[in-house]
Motif scaffolding. Structure first.
Motif, PDB file in Angstrom:
ATOM      1  N   LYS A   1       0.877  -1.263  -0.093  1.00 28.42           N
ATOM      2  CA  LYS A   1       0.038   0.075   0.110  1.00 28.42           C
ATOM      3  C   LYS A   1       0.728   1.235   0.153  1.00 28.42           C
ATOM      4  O   LYS A   1       0.227   2.271  -0.407  1.00 28.42           O
ATOM      5  N   PHE A   2       1.968   1.015   0.335  1.00 26.54           N
ATOM      6  CA  PHE A   2       2.958   2.474   0.184  1.00 26.54           C
ATOM      7  C   PHE A   2       3.883   2.598  -1.031  1.00 26.54           C
ATOM      8  O   PHE A   2       4.559   3.530  -1.328  1.00 26.54           O
ATOM      9  N   GLY A   3       3.501   1.677  -1.908  1.00 24.35           N
ATOM     10  CA  GLY A   3       4.060   1.885  -3.360  1.00 24.35           C
ATOM     11  C   GLY A   3       5.292   0.897  -3.363  1.00 24.35           C
ATOM     12  O   GLY A   3       6.019   1.140  -4.509  1.00 24.35           O
ATOM     13  N   GLU A   4       5.698   0.107  -2.489  1.00 26.91           N
ATOM     14  CA  GLU A   4       6.898  -0.461  -2.558  1.00 26.91           C
ATOM     15  C   GLU A   4       6.792  -1.936  -3.083  1.00 26.91           C
ATOM     16  O   GLU A   4       5.770  -2.542  -2.801  1.00 26.91           O
ATOM     17  N   TRP A   5       7.654  -2.261  -3.982  1.00 25.28           N
ATOM     18  CA  TRP A   5       7.436  -3.669  -4.492  1.00 25.28           C
ATOM     19  C   TRP A   5       8.415  -4.588  -3.815  1.00 25.28           C
ATOM     20  O   TRP A   5       9.330  -4.466  -3.404  1.00 25.28           O
ATOM     21  N   VAL A   6       7.720  -5.644  -3.453  1.00 20.14           N
ATOM     22  CA  VAL A   6       8.443  -6.543  -2.462  1.00 20.14           C
ATOM     23  C   VAL A   6       8.099  -8.128  -2.955  1.00 20.14           C
ATOM     24  O   VAL A   6       7.054  -8.288  -3.615  1.00 20.14           O
ATOM     25  N   TYR A   7       8.880  -8.992  -2.277  1.00 19.14           N
ATOM     26  CA  TYR A   7       8.759 -10.586  -2.720  1.00 19.14           C
ATOM     27  C   TYR A   7       9.014 -11.462  -1.547  1.00 19.14           C
ATOM     28  O   TYR A   7       9.525 -10.808  -0.607  1.00 19.14           O
ATOM     29  N   GLY A   8       8.240 -12.382  -1.785  1.00 15.79           N
ATOM     30  CA  GLY A   8       8.528 -13.555  -0.688  1.00 15.79           C
ATOM     31  C   GLY A   8       7.734 -13.500   0.552  1.00 15.79           C
ATOM     32  O   GLY A   8       7.097 -12.362   0.716  1.00 15.79           O
ATOM     33  N   ALA A   9       7.889 -14.310   1.433  1.00 15.33           N
ATOM     34  CA  ALA A   9       7.238 -14.338   2.856  1.00 15.33           C
ATOM     35  C   ALA A   9       7.563 -13.281   3.683  1.00 15.33           C
ATOM     36  O   ALA A   9       6.845 -12.953   4.401  1.00 15.33           O
ATOM     37  N   ASP A  10       9.143 -12.806   3.661  1.00 16.40           N
ATOM     38  CA  ASP A  10       9.701 -11.666   4.500  1.00 16.40           C
ATOM     39  C   ASP A  10       9.060 -10.402   3.959  1.00 16.40           C
ATOM     40  O   ASP A  10       9.871  -9.461   4.242  1.00 16.40           O
ATOM     41  N   ASN A  11       8.626 -10.173   2.792  1.00 21.96           N
ATOM     42  CA  ASN A  11       8.439  -8.958   2.004  1.00 21.96           C
ATOM     43  C   ASN A  11       9.714  -8.240   1.793  1.00 21.96           C
ATOM     44  O   ASN A  11       9.885  -7.073   2.239  1.00 21.96           O
ATOM     45  N   THR A  12      10.545  -8.886   0.978  1.00 19.91           N
ATOM     46  CA  THR A  12      11.804  -8.359   0.826  1.00 19.91           C
ATOM     47  C   THR A  12      11.673  -7.344  -0.276  1.00 19.91           C
ATOM     48  O   THR A  12      11.247  -7.813  -1.195  1.00 19.91           O
ATOM     49  N   GLU A  13      12.086  -6.163  -0.142  1.00 23.97           N
ATOM     50  CA  GLU A  13      11.859  -5.003  -1.082  1.00 23.97           C
ATOM     51  C   GLU A  13      12.979  -5.453  -2.344  1.00 23.97           C
ATOM     52  O   GLU A  13      14.073  -5.688  -2.046  1.00 23.97           O
ATOM     53  N   VAL A  14      12.289  -5.048  -3.361  1.00 25.74           N
ATOM     54  CA  VAL A  14      13.314  -5.358  -4.817  1.00 25.74           C
ATOM     55  C   VAL A  14      13.940  -4.281  -4.811  1.00 25.74           C
ATOM     56  O   VAL A  14      13.933  -3.164  -4.483  1.00 25.74           O
ATOM     57  N   GLU A  15      15.220  -4.637  -5.354  1.00 23.86           N
ATOM     58  CA  GLU A  15      16.443  -3.480  -5.174  1.00 23.86           C
ATOM     59  C   GLU A  15      15.950  -2.432  -6.288  1.00 23.86           C
ATOM     60  O   GLU A  15      15.485  -2.700  -7.352  1.00 23.86           O
ATOM     61  N   GLU A  16      16.198  -1.035  -5.870  1.00 21.63           N
ATOM     62  CA  GLU A  16      15.885  -0.053  -6.689  1.00 21.63           C
ATOM     63  C   GLU A  16      16.484  -0.004  -8.096  1.00 21.63           C
ATOM     64  O   GLU A  16      17.845   0.006  -7.812  1.00 21.63           O
ATOM     65  N   GLY A  17      15.611   0.280  -8.991  1.00 21.62           N
ATOM     66  CA  GLY A  17      16.286   0.822 -10.224  1.00 21.62           C
ATOM     67  C   GLY A  17      16.686  -0.459 -11.278  1.00 21.62           C
ATOM     68  O   GLY A  17      17.109  -0.354 -12.139  1.00 21.62           O
ATOM     69  N   VAL A  18      16.449  -1.932 -10.791  1.00 21.26           N
ATOM     70  CA  VAL A  18      17.025  -2.983 -11.277  1.00 21.26           C
ATOM     71  C   VAL A  18      16.062  -3.342 -12.578  1.00 21.26           C
ATOM     72  O   VAL A  18      14.878  -3.001 -12.379  1.00 21.26           O
ATOM     73  N   LYS A  19      16.448  -3.870 -13.446  1.00 21.97           N
ATOM     74  CA  LYS A  19      15.667  -4.358 -14.518  1.00 21.97           C
ATOM     75  C   LYS A  19      15.175  -5.728 -14.413  1.00 21.97           C
ATOM     76  O   LYS A  19      16.025  -6.517 -13.958  1.00 21.97           O
ATOM     77  N   LEU A  20      13.844  -5.863 -14.924  1.00 26.04           N
ATOM     78  CA  LEU A  20      13.565  -7.280 -14.802  1.00 26.04           C
ATOM     79  C   LEU A  20      13.019  -7.550 -16.298  1.00 26.04           C
ATOM     80  O   LEU A  20      12.174  -6.900 -17.090  1.00 26.04           O
ATOM     81  N   ALA A  21      12.893  -8.880 -16.598  1.00 22.69           N
ATOM     82  CA  ALA A  21      12.687  -9.412 -17.838  1.00 22.69           C
ATOM     83  C   ALA A  21      11.345 -10.143 -17.662  1.00 22.69           C
ATOM     84  O   ALA A  21      11.207 -10.880 -16.916  1.00 22.69           O
ATOM     85  N   ILE A  22      10.406  -9.755 -18.696  1.00 20.63           N
ATOM     86  CA  ILE A  22       9.074 -10.339 -18.522  1.00 20.63           C
ATOM     87  C   ILE A  22       8.928 -11.470 -19.549  1.00 20.63           C
ATOM     88  O   ILE A  22       9.367 -11.019 -20.674  1.00 20.63           O
ATOM     89  N   ASN A  23       8.406 -12.628 -19.015  1.00 22.94           N
ATOM     90  CA  ASN A  23       8.389 -13.854 -19.921  1.00 22.94           C
ATOM     91  C   ASN A  23       7.189 -13.706 -21.015  1.00 22.94           C
ATOM     92  O   ASN A  23       5.931 -13.799 -20.149  1.00 22.94           O
ATOM     93  N   PRO A  24       7.348 -13.389 -22.342  1.00 20.17           N
ATOM     94  CA  PRO A  24       6.179 -13.024 -23.045  1.00 20.17           C
ATOM     95  C   PRO A  24       5.130 -14.355 -23.111  1.00 20.17           C
ATOM     96  O   PRO A  24       3.879 -14.289 -23.666  1.00 20.17           O
ATOM     97  N   GLN A  25       5.686 -15.689 -22.664  1.00 17.74           N
ATOM     98  CA  GLN A  25       4.920 -16.686 -22.530  1.00 17.74           C
ATOM     99  C   GLN A  25       4.328 -16.916 -20.980  1.00 17.74           C
ATOM    100  O   GLN A  25       3.370 -18.067 -20.985  1.00 17.74           O
ATOM    101  N   GLY A  26       4.418 -16.022 -20.142  1.00 14.83           N
ATOM    102  CA  GLY A  26       4.154 -16.320 -18.923  1.00 14.83           C
ATOM    103  C   GLY A  26       3.069 -15.561 -18.371  1.00 14.83           C
ATOM    104  O   GLY A  26       2.689 -15.514 -17.316  1.00 14.83           O
TER     105      GLY A  26
END
Length: 216
Positions: free
Chosen positions: A36-61
């Motif tokens: 709700k704060f606009g932070e991107w997080v992942y996993g059960a521990d809500n680890t914040e995604v490193e700022e500014g990194v690029k992510l590849a999106i799987n076009p078949q996913g």
């Protein structure tokens, strides 16, 4: 990310249909979400995604479908009651065919991503959401992929950076919405495409400081 289907025209048509339905009202290891704060997080521990990194999106996913949540009126507020998700190349499941799960069904999307740089390089993530903002972001990415496929361009893997936008709701105040900004493209083997309109020069990107990681 495996090889694209031989019939790219059919894939483009199916993805375009999915983008339209979402815009209207290989498994990843960890779930990605925007809090709700606009932070991107992942996993059960809500680890914040490193700022500014690029992510590849799987076009078949890409996936679309429905998710059901409980409500106060039903006495199961906030509970996940069920979901029906299919690949974006399949027709959107009909609402009339959804089972009765004592919950309210709403349209949902899912996207597979892989972090391509930084301390979490190679990490596989799955973003699944049902908000209108998420469905709009999904549709925008799909439409961009469809355009590349239709052009016959082999670089159909979007490279994105995660951010957020916001608007003010009359009852709930400031609402954060997800943003996936396309900053480049790659082919299915991971080779980056040379784009004439790069949004950020390499030397500028290298000098940009990154926020320290933390658990949100």
């Amino acid at each position: 990310m495996s090889t694209l289907p031989a019939n790219l025209t059919n894939m483009a048509a199916a993805l375009a249909q999915s983008a339209g339905s979402a815009g209207s009202s290989g498994s990843a290891e960890l779930y990605l979400k925007m809090n709700k704060f606009g932070e991107w997080v992942y996993g059960a521990d809500n680890t914040e995604v490193e700022e500014g990194v690029k992510l590849a999106i799987n076009p078949q996913g890409f996936q679309h479908g429905w998710v059901a949540w409980g409500s106060k009126a039903r006495g199961n507020d906030g509970q996940h009651m069920g979901e029906v998700m299919v690949p974006a190349t399949n027709p959107m499941p009909a609402e009339a065919d959804l089972p009765d799960v004592n919950g309210d069904w709403s349209k949902a999307i899912a996207v597979q991503l892989r972090i391509t740089e930084g301390e979490d390089e190679g990490l596989q993530l799955l973003w699944k959401a049902n908000s209108l903002g998420a469905r709009k972001a999904y549709a925008a990415i799909l439409q961009a992929v469809v355009a590349r496929i239709s052009e016959g361009n082999p670089a159909v893997v979007p490279l994105v950076k995660l951010s957020n936008d916001q608007y003010t709701h009359n009852s709930y105040g400031v609402i954060k919405t997800p943003e996936l900004e396309i900053v480049g493209w790659a082919d299915m083997d991971g080779a980056p495409a040379e784009e004439p309109d790069a949004l950020e020069a390499p030397e500028e990107a290298a000098d940009k400081p990154r926020r320290r990681r933390r658990k949100a």
